[in-house]
Motif scaffolding. Structure first.
Motif, short mmCIF file in Angstrom:
data_model
loop_
_atom_site.label_atom_id
_atom_site.label_comp_id
_atom_site.label_asym_id
_atom_site.label_seq_id
_atom_site.Cartn_x
_atom_site.Cartn_y
_atom_site.Cartn_z
N GLY A 85 0.84 -1.20 0.00
CA GLY A 85 0.00 0.00 0.00
C GLY A 85 0.87 1.25 0.00
O GLY A 85 2.09 1.16 0.09
N HIS A 86 0.22 2.40 -0.12
CA HIS A 86 0.96 3.66 0.07
C HIS A 86 0.08 4.64 0.82
O HIS A 86 -1.13 4.67 0.64
N MET A 87 0.73 5.41 1.70
CA MET A 87 -0.05 6.32 2.56
C MET A 87 0.01 7.77 2.08
O MET A 87 -0.69 8.62 2.63
N SER A 106 -9.83 6.48 -2.16
CA SER A 106 -9.65 5.20 -2.85
C SER A 106 -8.18 4.98 -3.25
O SER A 106 -7.74 3.84 -3.36
N ASP A 107 -7.42 6.04 -3.43
CA ASP A 107 -6.01 5.93 -3.86
C ASP A 107 -5.11 6.54 -2.80
O ASP A 107 -4.78 7.70 -2.87
N MET A 108 -4.62 5.73 -1.79
CA MET A 108 -5.17 4.44 -1.54
C MET A 108 -5.27 4.13 -0.07
O MET A 108 -4.97 3.05 0.39
N LYS A 109 -5.75 5.17 0.67
CA LYS A 109 -6.01 4.92 2.08
C LYS A 109 -7.14 3.90 2.23
O LYS A 109 -7.16 3.12 3.17
N ASP A 125 5.79 7.48 -0.52
CA ASP A 125 6.19 8.31 -1.67
C ASP A 125 5.80 7.67 -2.99
O ASP A 125 6.48 7.86 -4.00
N GLU A 126 4.67 6.93 -3.01
CA GLU A 126 4.31 6.23 -4.25
C GLU A 126 3.94 7.19 -5.36
O GLU A 126 4.20 6.94 -6.53
N GLU A 127 3.32 8.30 -4.99
CA GLU A 127 2.84 9.23 -6.02
C GLU A 127 3.99 9.98 -6.69
O GLU A 127 3.82 10.52 -7.79
N SER A 128 5.13 10.04 -6.02
CA SER A 128 6.32 10.65 -6.63
C SER A 128 7.54 10.03 -5.95
O SER A 128 8.14 10.62 -5.05
N PHE A 134 -2.86 -3.05 -3.22
CA PHE A 134 -4.22 -2.58 -2.95
C PHE A 134 -4.52 -1.20 -3.51
O PHE A 134 -5.22 -0.39 -2.92
N GLU A 135 -3.97 -0.95 -4.74
CA GLU A 135 -4.37 0.26 -5.47
C GLU A 135 -5.86 0.15 -5.80
O GLU A 135 -6.44 -0.94 -5.77
N THR A 136 -6.46 1.29 -6.13
CA THR A 136 -7.91 1.38 -6.37
C THR A 136 -8.45 0.23 -7.22
O THR A 136 -7.91 -0.08 -8.28
ZN LIG Z 1 -2.05 4.91 -5.70
#
Ligand SMILES: [Zn+2]
Length: 441
Positions: A120-122, A148-151, A182-185, A210-212
């Protein structure tokens, strides 16, 4: 006896056929029924559903934009407590050298069944400066950053693990949960920012990310393949001087015509299935400057032959072989046939490796569907990889079987107004829990 036989004889043929159909289909269902322990897992997820929404609300309301490390850590602290309560050992993976928030790792050592890595990513794309900050619920739909992305995906993981634990199904199982900040960047280079994550992948048999989750026209999808993302920079240098001298042996054709030659050949000759390439930015003239934000500047005059040109773009492919082949083609287009007086060069930065479709990933989807059938749900299908961007799961795809898109079902990721369908949370948790249950037997 005699009257019973008569009764049977009086049943119309159509009714007999109907009874047979019912008997056959119910015996099929029996073959896919939940065991007692699985049923306990499913009930526990239903019981926990309101608490899961409350936890989601709590972490959505903490801003955790990728560039707000304090907020990411605050979300991580909440999750840290949750995983510790489940008997997991937790640790932080510092990311200071790449200027990002640390990752949170929760582990449970054991040797029963397959070794499972949950991902996952927070972080979210919504920084503190964004107007989109709060969780707002309207019926079964909630809007908010990262819902949903992705808490949403993270609470799906927690709910599944909690239910497995309370049913006594986690004993002796080896499970690692890796939650990046830091998944988004991702911090660069990814060889540093994803080092420990890749190590965790190498120690795993199955990776569930567990991405959307994607639902379209009532049909649910999971990802068995994702395209990678590579960026490229094309630099052209030429001679500069009075425009009246262009095409002369001394001046040559200028940098912009050479840039056009290369981009036209890219456009006309590179196409192949499951691949896209796009120049996102182009400048020509002199004194080109590009900032990491994407802002850029250039000087030029209509009566000057341009001495330099720059194009920056993106390349997305499905397999490592395809990536190598397309890069080779691009390099040879750039290197051969340069117009007079010009020189072109291309460089690549691999941002995400491709997550190629494999029989192992497909087998994992089949296993997900076994549990899904027992829940009485319609088949989950593999999403077309053209439809999904790259993600963290791609980094570990070379080392284990991987499924992605197992998180909360929602819409509008990365834009204000992102939603989650709260009723999807228990469903996705049940699917994940049953899959994990089968993997750790
Ligand atoms: Zn994501």
């Amino acid at each position: 006896m005699r009257s019973d036989n008569l009764t049977v004889l009086r049943i119309p043929l159509r009714l007999v056929v109907l009874i047979l159909v019912v008997l056959v289909s119910s015996s099929q269902l029996l073959g896919q029924q939940l065991s007692k322990q699985e049923a306990a897992v499913v009930h526990s997820i239903d019981d926990e559903a309101p608490a899961v929404v409350a936890l989601l609300e709590k972490i959505v309301n903490i801003n955790s934009g990728t560039f707000n490390p304090a907020g990411v850590i605050e979300v991580g602290k909440v999750l840290d407590r949750e995983f510790q309560d489940l008997g997991f050992t937790t640790r932080w993976v510092p990311m200071d050298t790449v200027k990002r928030a640390p990752s949170l790792v929760a582990e449970r050592r054991g040797s029963r069944g397959k070794r499972v890595l949950l991902v996952g990513h927070m972080d979210t794309v919504f920084e503190p400066s964004s107007p989109f900050q709060k969780f707002v619920r309207t019926g079964d739909i909630a809007t908010g950053p990262g819902t949903s992305d992705m808490k949403g995906g993270i609470v799906v993981i927690l709910s599944a693990l909690k239910a497995l634990k309370s049913a006594g199904a986690l004993d002796e199982a080896g499970i690692t949960v890796f939650i990046t900040g830091d998944e988004e960047s991702p911090g660069e280079p990814w060889e540093i920012s994803r080092k420990e994550f890749i190590e965790a992948g190498k120690k795993s048999d199955a990776v569930l990310s567990f991405e959307t989750g994607v639902r379209e026209q009532g049909k649910d999808y999971a990802c068995t393949a994702r395209r990678g993302a590579t960026s490229w920079e094309l630099h052209v240098h030429g001679k500069t001087g009075h425009s009246g001298g262009i095409f002369s042996p001394a001046m040559g054709d200028g940098a912009i015509f050479e840039m056009s030659r290369v981009l036209n050949l890219f456009h006309d000759t590179l196409r192949e299935p499951n691949m896209t390439y796009s120049p996102g930015l182009m400048l020509g003239g002199s004194n080109i400057k590009v900032q990491s934000s994407g802002d850029a500047s250039v000087s030029g005059k209509t009566n000057i032959v341009p001495g330099e040109a720059l194009a920056m773009g993106d390349l997305r492919v499905l397999t490592p072989d395809q990536l190598a082949r397309v890069k080779d083609k691009m390099v040879s287009i750039v290197a051969s046939g340069n117009l007079p007086g010009t020189k072109a060069e291309i460089t690549f930065i691999d941002k995400y490796p491709p997550m190629a479709p494999t029989p192992g990933n497909t087998a994992l989807l089949a296993k997900l569907n076994e549990g899904n059938r027992a829940l009485g749900m319609a088949e989950i299908e593999a999403l077309d990889p053209m439809r999904r961007g790259a993600g963290d799961a791609s980094f570990v795809a070379p080392f284990a079987n991987v499924l992605d898109g197992l998180g909360a079902i929602g819409t509008g990721a990365h834009a204000p107004g992102e939603t989650v369908d709260l009723s999807s949370l228990p469903l996705q948790s049940k699917r994940a829990a049953l899959l994990i249950y089968h993997l750790i037997q």
